[in-house]
Design a protein around this motif. Structure first.
Motif, short mmCIF file in Angstrom:
data_model
loop_
_atom_site.label_atom_id
_atom_site.label_comp_id
_atom_site.label_asym_id
_atom_site.label_seq_id
_atom_site.Cartn_x
_atom_site.Cartn_y
_atom_site.Cartn_z
N SER A 182 0.81 -1.21 0.00
CA SER A 182 0.00 0.00 0.00
C SER A 182 0.84 1.26 0.00
O SER A 182 0.42 2.29 -0.49
N GLY A 183 2.04 1.17 0.58
CA GLY A 183 2.88 2.35 0.66
C GLY A 183 2.28 3.43 1.51
O GLY A 183 2.41 4.62 1.22
N ASP A 184 1.58 3.05 2.59
CA ASP A 184 0.99 4.04 3.48
C ASP A 184 2.03 5.10 3.84
O ASP A 184 3.16 4.78 4.17
N ARG A 185 1.63 6.33 3.78
CA ARG A 185 2.58 7.41 3.99
C ARG A 185 2.92 7.57 5.47
O ARG A 185 2.05 7.82 6.31
N PHE A 186 4.19 7.40 5.79
CA PHE A 186 4.70 7.70 7.13
C PHE A 186 5.18 9.15 7.14
O PHE A 186 5.43 9.74 6.09
N SER A 187 5.36 9.69 8.32
CA SER A 187 6.02 10.99 8.42
C SER A 187 7.49 10.81 8.09
O SER A 187 8.05 9.71 8.23
N SER A 188 8.13 11.88 7.66
CA SER A 188 9.55 11.80 7.36
C SER A 188 10.35 11.46 8.61
O SER A 188 11.34 10.70 8.55
N GLU A 189 9.92 11.96 9.77
CA GLU A 189 10.63 11.69 11.02
C GLU A 189 10.56 10.21 11.39
O GLU A 189 11.56 9.62 11.81
N TYR A 190 9.38 9.60 11.19
CA TYR A 190 9.22 8.18 11.54
C TYR A 190 10.03 7.30 10.59
O TYR A 190 10.70 6.35 11.01
N ALA A 191 9.98 7.63 9.29
CA ALA A 191 10.77 6.87 8.32
C ALA A 191 12.26 6.98 8.63
O ALA A 191 13.00 5.99 8.56
N ARG A 192 12.70 8.17 8.99
CA ARG A 192 14.12 8.38 9.34
C ARG A 192 14.49 7.56 10.57
O ARG A 192 15.54 6.91 10.60
N ASP A 193 13.64 7.57 11.60
CA ASP A 193 13.92 6.81 12.82
C ASP A 193 14.05 5.32 12.52
O ASP A 193 14.94 4.64 13.06
N LEU A 194 13.18 4.80 11.65
CA LEU A 194 13.24 3.39 11.30
C LEU A 194 14.55 3.07 10.57
O LEU A 194 15.22 2.06 10.88
N LEU A 195 14.94 3.90 9.63
CA LEU A 195 16.16 3.63 8.88
C LEU A 195 17.40 3.76 9.76
O LEU A 195 18.36 2.99 9.63
N LEU A 196 17.40 4.71 10.68
CA LEU A 196 18.54 4.86 11.59
C LEU A 196 18.68 3.64 12.50
O LEU A 196 19.79 3.30 12.92
N ALA A 197 17.57 2.97 12.78
CA ALA A 197 17.59 1.79 13.65
C ALA A 197 17.75 0.48 12.87
O ALA A 197 17.89 -0.58 13.47
N SER A 198 17.76 0.55 11.55
CA SER A 198 17.74 -0.65 10.73
C SER A 198 19.09 -1.36 10.68
O SER A 198 20.13 -0.79 11.02
#
Length: 219
Positions: A182-198
């Protein structure tokens, strides 16, 4: 978002990264401007919704190259030259009338440079100080037309590992985490937090960011 929700999203993102990037293939990160704060600031602002340019005579890269030539130095690293109206003038050098936040990008660069100088940040090396860096961040995102996404990009251009969570990156993270296409839109901050923790095979998260950007651009 709860802690368990974040963990579930992170697990799904890590699975997608393992699938899409099983090994560390050079993502071709174009680099940046270590110890060159003037070029980094110009690039960060002029790249907003703009063609970047594959060569130094096109797009954002042309603006940076023109500024370097006008300054007469290989590594322009003193924001006072952008914060004042002294020669050379960015407006005259850039020959670019694009806008962000309803304002000329030239005006935005000059104001951001002035705000950073007021906080005691003139040179790239000064951002190594945690207190100055925090003050610089708020001065930068307090400039109308700028925000946390371009602050992250500005940091990346200066060599700080970070994530520019633009539309391409947000779309990838949303689809991976929701795992339903679906590609539900996350906030840029949440997407950044996920990638920093990945977990990923790259040298740093900046390389992961660029690999995702390239993948999304190819779809």
């Amino acid at each position: 978002m709860t802690v368990s929700g974040f963990r579930e999203d992170l697990n799904a993102l890590n699975a997608a990264i393992r699938k899409d990037f099983p090994t560390r293939e050079d993502p071709g990160w174009p680099g940046g401007y270590p110890e060159e704060i003037e070029s980094a600031l110009i690039d960060a602002v002029f790249s907003i919704r703009a063609r970047y340019g594959a060569t130094p005579d096109i797009g954002v890269r042309r603006v940076v190259a023109s500024w370097r030539e006008a300054r007469g130095v290989d590594r322009p690293d003193d924001l006072t030259f952008l914060a004042t109206q002294a020669s050379p003038s960015l407006g005259a050098v850039a020959s670019n009338h694009s806008t962000t936040g309803g304002r000329s990008k030239v005006e935005v660069v000059e104001e951001a440079a002035g705000r950073l100088v007021e906080e005691g940040v003139k040179h790239a090396g000064e951002l190594a100080d945690p207190q100055l860096r925090l003050a610089a961040k708020w001065a930068y995102i307090g400039t109308k037309g700028l925000g946390p996404v371009t602050w992250s990009y500005f940091s990346m251009l200066l060599g700080q590992p970070d994530v520019k969570a633009d539309v391409h990156v947000i779309r990838y993270v949303g689809r991976a985490a929701r795992n339903d296409g679906s590609g539900d839109r996350f906030s840029s901050e949440y997407a950044r937090d996920l990638l920093l923790a990945s977990t990923h095979p790259f040298d740093d998260v900046t390389e992961l960011d660029h690999a995702i950007w390239k993948l999304q651009r190819s779809l």
